[in-house]
Design a protein around this motif. Structure first.
Motif, PDB file in Angstrom:
ATOM      1  N   LEU A 138       0.827  -1.208   0.000  1.00 55.34           N
ATOM      2  CA  LEU A 138       0.000   0.000   0.000  1.00 55.34           C
ATOM      3  C   LEU A 138       0.863   1.260   0.000  1.00 55.34           C
ATOM      4  N   GLU A 139       1.988   1.231   0.720  1.00 57.26           N
ATOM      5  CA  GLU A 139       2.902   2.377   0.702  1.00 57.26           C
ATOM      6  C   GLU A 139       3.460   2.601  -0.700  1.00 57.26           C
ATOM      7  N   LEU A 199       2.003   1.702  -3.504  1.00 55.66           N
ATOM      8  CA  LEU A 199       0.884   2.188  -4.309  1.00 55.66           C
ATOM      9  C   LEU A 199       0.645   3.673  -4.061  1.00 55.66           C
ATOM     10  N   GLU A 200       0.769   4.098  -2.794  1.00 60.47           N
ATOM     11  CA  GLU A 200       0.578   5.505  -2.442  1.00 60.47           C
ATOM     12  C   GLU A 200       1.556   6.399  -3.205  1.00 60.47           C
ATOM     13  N   VAL A 230       0.347   6.572  -7.238  1.00 59.10           N
ATOM     14  CA  VAL A 230      -0.930   7.119  -7.721  1.00 59.10           C
ATOM     15  C   VAL A 230      -0.750   8.567  -8.158  1.00 59.10           C
ATOM     16  N   GLU A 242      -6.821   9.843  -5.152  1.00 59.96           N
ATOM     17  CA  GLU A 242      -6.374   8.448  -5.125  1.00 59.96           C
ATOM     18  C   GLU A 242      -5.418   8.208  -3.964  1.00 59.96           C
ATOM     19  N   ARG A 243      -4.517   9.152  -3.725  1.00 62.72           N
ATOM     20  CA  ARG A 243      -3.565   9.037  -2.620  1.00 62.72           C
ATOM     21  C   ARG A 243      -4.318   8.985  -1.283  1.00 62.72           C
ATOM     22  N   GLN A 260      -7.352   7.937  -0.861  1.00 58.44           N
ATOM     23  CA  GLN A 260      -8.055   6.657  -0.801  1.00 58.44           C
ATOM     24  C   GLN A 260      -7.108   5.547  -0.338  1.00 58.44           C
ATOM     25  N   VAL A 261      -5.870   5.571  -0.819  1.00 59.70           N
ATOM     26  CA  VAL A 261      -4.884   4.580  -0.378  1.00 59.70           C
ATOM     27  C   VAL A 261      -4.597   4.776   1.112  1.00 59.70           C
ATOM     28  N   ARG A 262      -4.452   6.008   1.553  1.00 50.23           N
ATOM     29  CA  ARG A 262      -4.201   6.272   2.985  1.00 50.23           C
ATOM     30  C   ARG A 262      -5.363   5.790   3.839  1.00 50.23           C
ATOM     31  N   THR A 295      -7.371   3.355   3.106  1.00 52.21           N
ATOM     32  CA  THR A 295      -7.278   1.892   3.107  1.00 52.21           C
ATOM     33  C   THR A 295      -6.230   1.436   4.123  1.00 52.21           C
TER      34      THR A 295
END
Length: 175
Positions: A8-9, A11-12, A15, A20-21, A23-25, A27
């Motif tokens: 996830l890090e 992916l962050e 993005v 989007e960033r 949304q990843v945070r 998650t």
């Protein structure tokens, strides 16, 4: 969980948009909330009120003996006459806390949203809480005399060593 958090890090970082960033945070925050309550090996990040309370408890448990012990005053006097040892003591304190938080592997501690982009919130909290506690308690209990500020700072520095260790352990250890 640690591997998922790593992904996830990554992916962050890749993005494109702020949404989007975020949304990843979110998650990542959800993942932290649903973790099973393991004793060790949890992924931890940030520094909130419960972390502050745990750090305060650890700092007090390790600090109260320092407040009532005359050796704290004697060592502070020694440090006040040897500034290079004062500096070394403080570097050692920070190194010990860094080691407990990020090297000793009690928990999987991650740096998340650092202050000014570089200062980990957990590190700052774990060092600030025992420092303020030592200043307040040692002043209130008459263990330091601010008529000699350099000596007072040196004596607080001596008490800070075990208090910072206690704060770091109090924050990381479960219970």
């Amino acid at each position: 969980m640690g591997d998922l958090f790593d992904e996830l890090e990554q992916l962050e970082e890749t993005v494109d948009s702020h949404e989007e960033r975020e949304q990843v945070r979110e998650t990542m925050r959800m993942m932290m909330d649903v973790q099973e309550p393991a004793v060790f090996g949890r992924v931890v990040f940030g520094f909130d009120r419960s972390d502050a309370a745990e750090s305060l408890l650890g700092a007090l448990l390790f600090g109260i003996p320092m407040f009532v012990e005359g050796g704290t005053e004697e060592v502070g006097l020694f440090l006040s006459q040897r500034p290079h040892y004062f500096l070394l003591t403080n570097v050692l304190t920070v190194a010990l806390v860094l080691g407990i938080l990020y090297v000793a592997d009690f928990q999987d501690v991650r740096v998340h949203n650092p202050i000014l982009g570089v200062l980990p919130r957990k590190l700052l909290g774990v060092l600030t809480i025992p420092l303020l506690t030592a200043l307040v308690v040692m002043t209130a209990w008459g263990r330091i005399d601010w008529a000699e500020p350099w000596l007072a700072v040196c004596q607080v520095s001596v008490a800070l060593v075990p208090m910072a260790i206690g704060a770091a352990l109090g924050d990381l250890l479960p219970g």
